[in-house]
Design an enzyme around this catalytic site. Structure first.
Site, PDB file in Angstrom:
ATOM      1  N   GLU A 146      18.610 -27.979  23.207  1.00  0.00           N
ATOM      2  CA  GLU A 146      18.844 -26.722  22.490  1.00  0.00           C
ATOM      3  C   GLU A 146      17.471 -26.201  22.100  1.00  0.00           C
ATOM      4  O   GLU A 146      16.822 -26.761  21.221  1.00  0.00           O
ATOM      5  CB  GLU A 146      19.663 -26.979  21.218  1.00  0.00           C
ATOM      6  CG  GLU A 146      21.090 -27.396  21.460  1.00  0.00           C
ATOM      7  CD  GLU A 146      21.948 -26.255  21.994  1.00  0.00           C
ATOM      8  OE1 GLU A 146      21.569 -25.081  21.841  1.00  0.00           O
ATOM      9  OE2 GLU A 146      22.983 -26.560  22.596  1.00  0.00           O
ATOM     10  N   GLU A 170       9.062 -16.452  20.721  1.00  0.00           N
ATOM     11  CA  GLU A 170       9.796 -16.774  19.509  1.00  0.00           C
ATOM     12  C   GLU A 170       8.812 -16.904  18.353  1.00  0.00           C
ATOM     13  O   GLU A 170       7.883 -17.707  18.411  1.00  0.00           O
ATOM     14  CB  GLU A 170      10.558 -18.090  19.715  1.00  0.00           C
ATOM     15  CG  GLU A 170      11.448 -18.439  18.559  1.00  0.00           C
ATOM     16  CD  GLU A 170      12.280 -19.677  18.827  1.00  0.00           C
ATOM     17  OE1 GLU A 170      11.707 -20.716  19.220  1.00  0.00           O
ATOM     18  OE2 GLU A 170      13.506 -19.618  18.640  1.00  0.00           O
ATOM     19  N   LYS A 176      16.368 -39.432  15.188  1.00  0.00           N
ATOM     20  CA  LYS A 176      14.978 -39.218  14.717  1.00  0.00           C
ATOM     21  C   LYS A 176      14.926 -37.763  14.215  1.00  0.00           C
ATOM     22  O   LYS A 176      14.832 -36.837  15.009  1.00  0.00           O
ATOM     23  CB  LYS A 176      14.015 -39.434  15.892  1.00  0.00           C
ATOM     24  CG  LYS A 176      12.592 -39.815  15.495  1.00  0.00           C
ATOM     25  CD  LYS A 176      11.891 -38.860  14.569  1.00  0.00           C
ATOM     26  CE  LYS A 176      11.393 -37.618  15.268  1.00  0.00           C
ATOM     27  NZ  LYS A 176      10.821 -36.632  14.284  1.00  0.00           N
ATOM     28  N   GLY A 205       7.058 -36.784  15.693  1.00  0.00           N
ATOM     29  CA  GLY A 205       7.537 -36.548  17.049  1.00  0.00           C
ATOM     30  C   GLY A 205       6.794 -37.322  18.124  1.00  0.00           C
ATOM     31  O   GLY A 205       7.406 -38.043  18.922  1.00  0.00           O
ATOM     32  N   PRO A 206       5.455 -37.195  18.173  1.00  0.00           N
ATOM     33  CA  PRO A 206       4.731 -37.839  19.268  1.00  0.00           C
ATOM     34  C   PRO A 206       4.804 -39.377  19.257  1.00  0.00           C
ATOM     35  O   PRO A 206       4.513 -40.007  20.273  1.00  0.00           O
ATOM     36  CB  PRO A 206       3.279 -37.379  19.049  1.00  0.00           C
ATOM     37  CG  PRO A 206       3.402 -36.120  18.245  1.00  0.00           C
ATOM     38  CD  PRO A 206       4.608 -36.301  17.378  1.00  0.00           C
ATOM     39  N   GLY A 246       9.590 -39.975  18.037  1.00  0.00           N
ATOM     40  CA  GLY A 246      10.395 -39.119  18.918  1.00  0.00           C
ATOM     41  C   GLY A 246      10.175 -39.477  20.371  1.00  0.00           C
ATOM     42  O   GLY A 246      11.123 -39.658  21.147  1.00  0.00           O
ATOM     43  N   CYS A 267      17.116 -20.306  15.533  1.00  0.00           N
ATOM     44  CA  CYS A 267      16.852 -20.160  16.970  1.00  0.00           C
ATOM     45  C   CYS A 267      17.673 -19.035  17.578  1.00  0.00           C
ATOM     46  O   CYS A 267      17.253 -18.398  18.531  1.00  0.00           O
ATOM     47  CB  CYS A 267      17.092 -21.469  17.693  1.00  0.00           C
ATOM     48  SG  CYS A 267      18.605 -22.281  17.190  1.00  0.00           S
ATOM     49  N   GLY A 326      10.133 -40.445  11.324  1.00  0.00           N
ATOM     50  CA  GLY A 326       8.817 -40.593  11.947  1.00  0.00           C
ATOM     51  C   GLY A 326       8.361 -39.302  12.581  1.00  0.00           C
ATOM     52  O   GLY A 326       9.103 -38.310  12.600  1.00  0.00           O
TER      53      GLY A 326
HETATM   54  P1  NAD Z   1       9.239 -29.456  17.725  1.00  0.00           P
HETATM   55  O1  NAD Z   1       9.915 -29.209  19.002  1.00  0.00           O
HETATM   56  O2  NAD Z   1       7.839 -29.947  17.751  1.00  0.00           O
HETATM   57  O3  NAD Z   1      10.065 -30.518  16.858  1.00  0.00           O
HETATM   58  C1  NAD Z   1      11.472 -30.743  16.957  1.00  0.00           C
HETATM   59  C2  NAD Z   1      11.743 -32.245  16.903  1.00  0.00           C
HETATM   60  O4  NAD Z   1      11.115 -32.871  18.017  1.00  0.00           O
HETATM   61  C3  NAD Z   1      11.186 -32.938  15.670  1.00  0.00           C
HETATM   62  O5  NAD Z   1      12.049 -33.983  15.272  1.00  0.00           O
HETATM   63  C4  NAD Z   1       9.885 -33.534  16.185  1.00  0.00           C
HETATM   64  O6  NAD Z   1       9.456 -34.641  15.448  1.00  0.00           O
HETATM   65  C5  NAD Z   1      10.271 -33.930  17.583  1.00  0.00           C
HETATM   66  N1  NAD Z   1       9.148 -34.044  18.520  1.00  0.00           N
HETATM   67  C6  NAD Z   1       7.961 -33.388  18.506  1.00  0.00           C
HETATM   68  N2  NAD Z   1       7.177 -33.791  19.535  1.00  0.00           N
HETATM   69  C7  NAD Z   1       7.886 -34.700  20.233  1.00  0.00           C
HETATM   70  C8  NAD Z   1       7.633 -35.480  21.409  1.00  0.00           C
HETATM   71  N3  NAD Z   1       6.479 -35.389  22.075  1.00  0.00           N
HETATM   72  N4  NAD Z   1       8.604 -36.304  21.851  1.00  0.00           N
HETATM   73  C9  NAD Z   1       9.777 -36.398  21.200  1.00  0.00           C
HETATM   74  N5  NAD Z   1      10.068 -35.716  20.076  1.00  0.00           N
HETATM   75  C10 NAD Z   1       9.145 -34.871  19.601  1.00  0.00           C
HETATM   76  O7  NAD Z   1       9.342 -28.164  16.871  1.00  0.00           O
HETATM   77  P2  NAD Z   1       8.393 -27.746  15.635  1.00  0.00           P
HETATM   78  O8  NAD Z   1       6.961 -28.049  15.872  1.00  0.00           O
HETATM   79  O9  NAD Z   1       8.978 -28.320  14.431  1.00  0.00           O
HETATM   80  O10 NAD Z   1       8.569 -26.183  15.719  1.00  0.00           O
HETATM   81  C11 NAD Z   1       7.781 -25.440  16.648  1.00  0.00           C
HETATM   82  C12 NAD Z   1       8.540 -24.275  17.181  1.00  0.00           C
HETATM   83  O11 NAD Z   1       9.719 -24.706  17.841  1.00  0.00           O
HETATM   84  C13 NAD Z   1       9.069 -23.309  16.154  1.00  0.00           C
HETATM   85  O12 NAD Z   1       8.132 -22.403  15.731  1.00  0.00           O
HETATM   86  C14 NAD Z   1      10.200 -22.668  16.891  1.00  0.00           C
HETATM   87  O13 NAD Z   1       9.736 -21.659  17.722  1.00  0.00           O
HETATM   88  C15 NAD Z   1      10.737 -23.763  17.716  1.00  0.00           C
HETATM   89  N6  NAD Z   1      11.914 -24.391  17.100  1.00  0.00           N
HETATM   90  C16 NAD Z   1      13.109 -24.110  17.608  1.00  0.00           C
HETATM   91  C17 NAD Z   1      14.230 -24.680  17.045  1.00  0.00           C
HETATM   92  C18 NAD Z   1      15.582 -24.410  17.559  1.00  0.00           C
HETATM   93  O14 NAD Z   1      16.548 -24.635  16.875  1.00  0.00           O
HETATM   94  N7  NAD Z   1      15.723 -23.955  18.775  1.00  0.00           N
HETATM   95  C19 NAD Z   1      14.118 -25.516  15.966  1.00  0.00           C
HETATM   96  C20 NAD Z   1      12.851 -25.808  15.458  1.00  0.00           C
HETATM   97  C21 NAD Z   1      11.766 -25.243  16.057  1.00  0.00           C
END
Ligand code: NAD
Length: 472
Positions: A245, A379, A170, A203-204, A207, A279, A201
């Site tokens: 990660e 971050e 996903k 995340g909420p 995912g 990150c 799709g």
């Molecule tokens: P996020 O954690 O919301 O999204 C990452 C992935 O998780 C996406 O595929 C998303 O669809 C999915 N996701 C979101 N909510 C979920 C849920 N409840 N259950 C399962 N999957 C879910 O990250 P974001 O909103 O895209 O970014 C927000 C912040 O996260 C950024 O500003 C940054 O600080 C951090 N970030 C870190 C990394 C990293 O590599 N460590 C990468 C992206 C974002």
């Protein structure tokens, strides 16, 4: 841009269960460039069932055959290198030169590394009167972010496939096009149906359904700490394996005696690459009081070389951030930095000149940042660097270790031995010594709240294996 209107499940593109779609936006100009289906729990379930059905066959495939398929995958990605770069530039906004070198180049290297590891790894060893087998964990649910969209997919899918696991991916909603391209490459590489499956799709919905699916054996997630914590809790309750990660707030520690000009220049480049959306970025630059003012000047001069520009232009070094949400988030942090008393040297919360459309942030350098400030703790995920002053090495170490994160870092000193002695006391997963290069075979992952588990190389492969001992 071209997009599939279905999901890649069981070896074919199939219609999505629902009618909802996700628009893909070019962050440089806010134009909608494509739409992909927004998967539901039903799509996820179909994908997991396909992965489960394909598991026994794939798990029993000789490692040499898995290696051959991974080599074909590497070749399929290499053939489409330019298309990958253009796709990531269009949906993420990364400058084309960076997309070619990193967003396309790195996944090709990593796919190749797992083709070789599948062949050479010791999946069987003798321990006294036992034979210990390394067996695939099972069905893997991979949830990936948008910041290194193809790298993060390959860093999960390639070792999982090398191990003999089957996969449901996903990808992030902002960058689904390169994920579809990856599924096409998997298809071209001749993997059996169901071994790799893609559900696009939000995340909420998609995912969450994947992370909670009872027939998924291991969830591998990269993204925010908030979502990671939730996924970890769900996986823990179900007693299933999880790899996380998460974020970082890495320190670039410049010790007295280091080559200051080089350390600052490389440090600024490290943060501004990919618009600060890395990150492992060294977003805190720690400099001793004696050379602090000189470092601030050098950082401002280095940042000035990163004029925001059209990411499709080959000479551009700084593109936009990925979305309006990220832009507003980063702006909020910059405002917070000013409010809390940091000194803005260059950049700031306003859109750069002439960039009203798109999600732009000027390269921003803060001086006089103290370790307790929000911009020194959280971050930001944007092109923002904080310069922090320290009096002696002990204070530098306290500051470097003084966040909830521990993903990466750098140490610069007059010699490697001094830098290594300092690095060994840092609570972090990776440290570059005097400008050491990124190593795609070195384990990558976090201490503390930066995560659980390691990706890349043999350590990354081991995440997808479980052991069985037979006694004779
Ligand atoms: P996020 O954690 O919301 O999204 C990452 C992935 O998780 C996406 O595929 C998303 O669809 C999915 N996701 C979101 N909510 C979920 C849920 N409840 N259950 C399962 N999957 C879910 O990250 P974001 O909103 O895209 O970014 C927000 C912040 O996260 C950024 O500003 C940054 O600080 C951090 N970030 C870190 C990394 C990293 O590599 N460590 C990468 C992206 C974002």
């Amino acid at each position: 841009m071209k997009a599939h209107d279905g999901m890649y499940i069981d070896g074919a593109w199939r219609p999505a269960a629902g009618a909802d779609t996700i628009e893909v936006v070019n962050p440089a100009d806010e134009r909608v460039i494509a739409a992909v289906p927004a998967g539901t729990a039903e799509d996820v379930d179909a994908a997991v069932r396909a992965a489960r059905a394909a598991l026994p066959g794939w798990a029993a495939t000789p490692p040499a055959e898995r290696a051959a398929r991974l080599t074909a995958l590497r070749d399929a990605l290499a053939e489409r290198r330019e298309e990958i770069a253009e796709t990531v530039t269009a949906e993420l906004g990364a400058p084309l030169a960076f997309s070619r070198a990193v967003h396309a180049g790195l996944p090709i290297t990593v796919a190749g590394s797992y083709a070789r590891l599948a062949e050479s790894y010791a999946f069987e060893e003798t321990v006294g009167n036992s034979t210990v087998f390394q067996e695939p964990v099972g069905v893997v649910g991979a949830i990936t972010p948008w910041n290194y969209p193809l790298h993060q997919i390959v860093a999960k899918a390639a070792p999982a496939l090398a191990a003999g696991c089957t996969v449901v991916l996903k990808p992030a909603e902002n960058t689904p096009l390169v994920a579809q391209l990856f599924a096409e490459a998997v298809d071209a590489a001749g993997f059996p149906a169901g071994v790799f499956n893609l559900v696009t799709g939000v995340g909420p919905v998609a995912g969450e359904a994947l992370a909670a699916h009872e027939d998924v054996d291991l969830v591998s997630f990269t993204g925010s700490t908030a979502v990671g914590r939730r996924i970890g809790a769900t996986a823990g309750a179900a007693v299933k394996r999880v790899a996380l990660e998460l974020g970082g707030k890495s320190a670039n520690v410049i010790l007295p005696g280091a080559d200051l000009a080089k350390a600052v220049k490389v440090g600024v480049a490290n943060v501004l690459a990919n618009s600060g959306q890395t990150c492992s970025a060294w977003t805190r630059m720690l400099v001793d009081a004696d050379r602090y003012d000189e470092a601030v000047e050098l950082a401002a001069a280095a940042a000035a070389k990163y004029a925001p520009g059209d990411p499709a232009d080959e000479t551009t070094r700084l593109g936009p951030v990925v979305s309006a949400i990220q832009r507003d988030r980063v702006r909020g942090y910059i405002e917070r930095g000013v409010e809390e008393g940091a000194r803005l040297i260059t950049g700031g919360p306003r859109a750069p000149e002439g960039r009203e459309d798109g999600y732009w942030i000027a390269p921003t350098v803060f001086a006089d940042v103290t370790p307790d400030m929000t911009i020194a703790q959280e971050e930001i995920f944007g092109p923002v660097i904080s310069l922090i002053r320290y009096r002696d090495e002990e204070e530098a170490l306290r500051i470097a270790n003084g966040t909830v994160y521990g993903l990466a870092g750098a140490v610069w000193a007059a010699d490697d031995a001094t830098a290594v002695a300092f690095a060994r006391r840092m609570d972090t997963g990776q440290v570059d010594i005097n400008g050491g290069r990124f190593n795609p075979l070195a384990p990558f992952g976090g201490y503390k709240q930066s995560g659980v588990g390691r990706e890349l190389g043999t350590h990354g492969l081991a995440e997808y294996l479980q052991t069985k001992s037979l006694q004779f």
